[in-house]
Design a protein around this motif. Structure first.
Motif, PDB file in Angstrom:
ATOM      1  N   PHE A 189      49.862 -13.397  28.542  1.00  0.00           N
ATOM      2  CA  PHE A 189      51.261 -13.563  28.203  1.00  0.00           C
ATOM      3  C   PHE A 189      51.857 -14.609  29.134  1.00  0.00           C
ATOM      4  N   ARG A 190      52.999 -15.155  28.742  1.00  0.00           N
ATOM      5  CA  ARG A 190      53.687 -16.090  29.628  1.00  0.00           C
ATOM      6  C   ARG A 190      55.186 -15.912  29.490  1.00  0.00           C
ATOM      7  N   SER A 222      47.487 -15.333  23.964  1.00  0.00           N
ATOM      8  CA  SER A 222      46.155 -15.149  23.399  1.00  0.00           C
ATOM      9  C   SER A 222      45.650 -13.777  23.802  1.00  0.00           C
ATOM     10  N   ARG A 223      44.682 -13.286  23.070  1.00  0.00           N
ATOM     11  CA  ARG A 223      44.050 -12.030  23.455  1.00  0.00           C
ATOM     12  C   ARG A 223      42.618 -12.011  22.948  1.00  0.00           C
ATOM     13  N   ILE A 224      41.805 -11.174  23.599  1.00  0.00           N
ATOM     14  CA  ILE A 224      40.413 -10.995  23.192  1.00  0.00           C
ATOM     15  C   ILE A 224      40.058  -9.526  23.299  1.00  0.00           C
ATOM     16  N   SER A 225      39.359  -9.057  22.296  1.00  0.00           N
ATOM     17  CA  SER A 225      38.883  -7.679  22.324  1.00  0.00           C
ATOM     18  C   SER A 225      37.511  -7.648  22.970  1.00  0.00           C
ATOM     19  N   ASN A 226      37.363  -6.839  23.991  1.00  0.00           N
ATOM     20  CA  ASN A 226      36.048  -6.690  24.618  1.00  0.00           C
ATOM     21  C   ASN A 226      35.139  -5.781  23.798  1.00  0.00           C
ATOM     22  N   ARG A 227      35.685  -5.183  22.748  1.00  0.00           N
ATOM     23  CA  ARG A 227      34.876  -4.322  21.890  1.00  0.00           C
ATOM     24  C   ARG A 227      34.162  -5.147  20.819  1.00  0.00           C
ATOM     25  N   ASP A 228      34.904  -6.054  20.178  1.00  0.00           N
ATOM     26  CA  ASP A 228      34.283  -6.808  19.078  1.00  0.00           C
ATOM     27  C   ASP A 228      34.419  -8.324  19.229  1.00  0.00           C
ATOM     28  N   ARG A 229      34.953  -8.753  20.348  1.00  0.00           N
ATOM     29  CA  ARG A 229      35.104 -10.179  20.660  1.00  0.00           C
ATOM     30  C   ARG A 229      36.072 -10.916  19.724  1.00  0.00           C
ATOM     31  N   ARG A 253      48.451 -17.731  19.756  1.00  0.00           N
ATOM     32  CA  ARG A 253      49.717 -18.087  19.131  1.00  0.00           C
ATOM     33  C   ARG A 253      49.595 -19.503  18.608  1.00  0.00           C
ATOM     34  N   ALA A 254      50.371 -19.808  17.615  1.00  0.00           N
ATOM     35  CA  ALA A 254      50.216 -21.078  16.903  1.00  0.00           C
ATOM     36  C   ALA A 254      50.354 -22.283  17.821  1.00  0.00           C
ATOM     37  N   SER A 255      51.261 -22.216  18.780  1.00  0.00           N
ATOM     38  CA  SER A 255      51.537 -23.388  19.619  1.00  0.00           C
ATOM     39  C   SER A 255      50.397 -23.739  20.578  1.00  0.00           C
ATOM     40  N   VAL A 256      49.439 -22.838  20.751  1.00  0.00           N
ATOM     41  CA  VAL A 256      48.330 -23.124  21.671  1.00  0.00           C
ATOM     42  C   VAL A 256      46.993 -23.222  20.943  1.00  0.00           C
ATOM     43  N   ARG A 257      47.002 -22.882  19.663  1.00  0.00           N
ATOM     44  CA  ARG A 257      45.740 -22.891  18.907  1.00  0.00           C
ATOM     45  C   ARG A 257      45.161 -24.290  18.891  1.00  0.00           C
ATOM     46  N   GLY A 258      43.875 -24.379  19.184  1.00  0.00           N
ATOM     47  CA  GLY A 258      43.209 -25.678  19.245  1.00  0.00           C
ATOM     48  C   GLY A 258      43.241 -26.313  20.627  1.00  0.00           C
ATOM     49  N   ARG A 259      44.096 -25.807  21.505  1.00  0.00           N
ATOM     50  CA  ARG A 259      44.174 -26.333  22.886  1.00  0.00           C
ATOM     51  C   ARG A 259      43.682 -25.316  23.909  1.00  0.00           C
ATOM     52  N   SER A 304      44.848  -2.062  19.598  1.00  0.00           N
ATOM     53  CA  SER A 304      44.525  -3.348  18.977  1.00  0.00           C
ATOM     54  C   SER A 304      45.000  -4.531  19.806  1.00  0.00           C
ATOM     55  N   GLY A 305      45.991  -4.307  20.636  1.00  0.00           N
ATOM     56  CA  GLY A 305      46.563  -5.395  21.419  1.00  0.00           C
ATOM     57  C   GLY A 305      47.573  -6.224  20.653  1.00  0.00           C
ATOM     58  N   SER A 306      47.937  -5.782  19.465  1.00  0.00           N
ATOM     59  CA  SER A 306      48.874  -6.548  18.648  1.00  0.00           C
ATOM     60  C   SER A 306      50.322  -6.379  19.104  1.00  0.00           C
ATOM     61  N   TYR A 307      50.597  -5.332  19.858  1.00  0.00           N
ATOM     62  CA  TYR A 307      51.967  -5.035  20.280  1.00  0.00           C
ATOM     63  C   TYR A 307      52.032  -4.940  21.794  1.00  0.00           C
TER      64      TYR A 307
END
Length: 122
Positions: A37-38, A49-56, A61-67, A102-105
């Motif tokens: 988070f920032r 951004s987030r990553i699940s250590n269970r299923d990878r 977020r759109a503004s950082v995607r690709g960077r 899920s890390g969505s919230y």
């Protein structure tokens, strides 16, 4: 004792790169989603951004995607956020946090680090 420790922040020129690290201890790392988070001065905290250590699975977020690229090294209990082509609007205090769901919230994140400052000059 649960700990999340961020490192890797700093001052960089626009277009530059930084790699943030988030090292966890005191809980079962493999069972959690780790999010970055920032928060910039005068602005609300936002999920980066987030990553699940269970299923990878990952999210950006759109503004950082690709960077930005998030990755996890379960052997080291560490999540990395590789940030390339940084922009002045990426300037913020960056935090990592751990969620059992899920890390969505934001409310799902139960453990938080102290954060690290990222400053991108133009």
């Amino acid at each position: 004792e649960v700990q999340l420790v961020e490192s890797g922040g700093g001052l960089v020129q626009a277009g530059g790169s930084l790699r943030l690290s988030c090292t966890a201890s005191g809980f079962t790392f493999d069972d959690y989603v780790i999010g970055w988070f920032r928060q910039a001065p005068g602005k609300e905290r936002e999920g980066v951004s987030r990553i699940s250590n269970r299923d990878r699975s990952t999210y950006y977020r759109a503004s950082v995607r690709g960077r930005f690229t998030i990755s996890s090294d379960n052997a080291k209990n560490t999540v990395y956020l590789e940030m390339n082509n940084l922009k002045p609007e990426d300037t913020a205090y960056y935090y990592c946090a751990a969620a059992y769901g899920s890390g969505s919230y934001v409310a799902e994140y139960v453990y938080w680090g102290q954060g690290t400052q990222v400053t991108v000059s133009s």
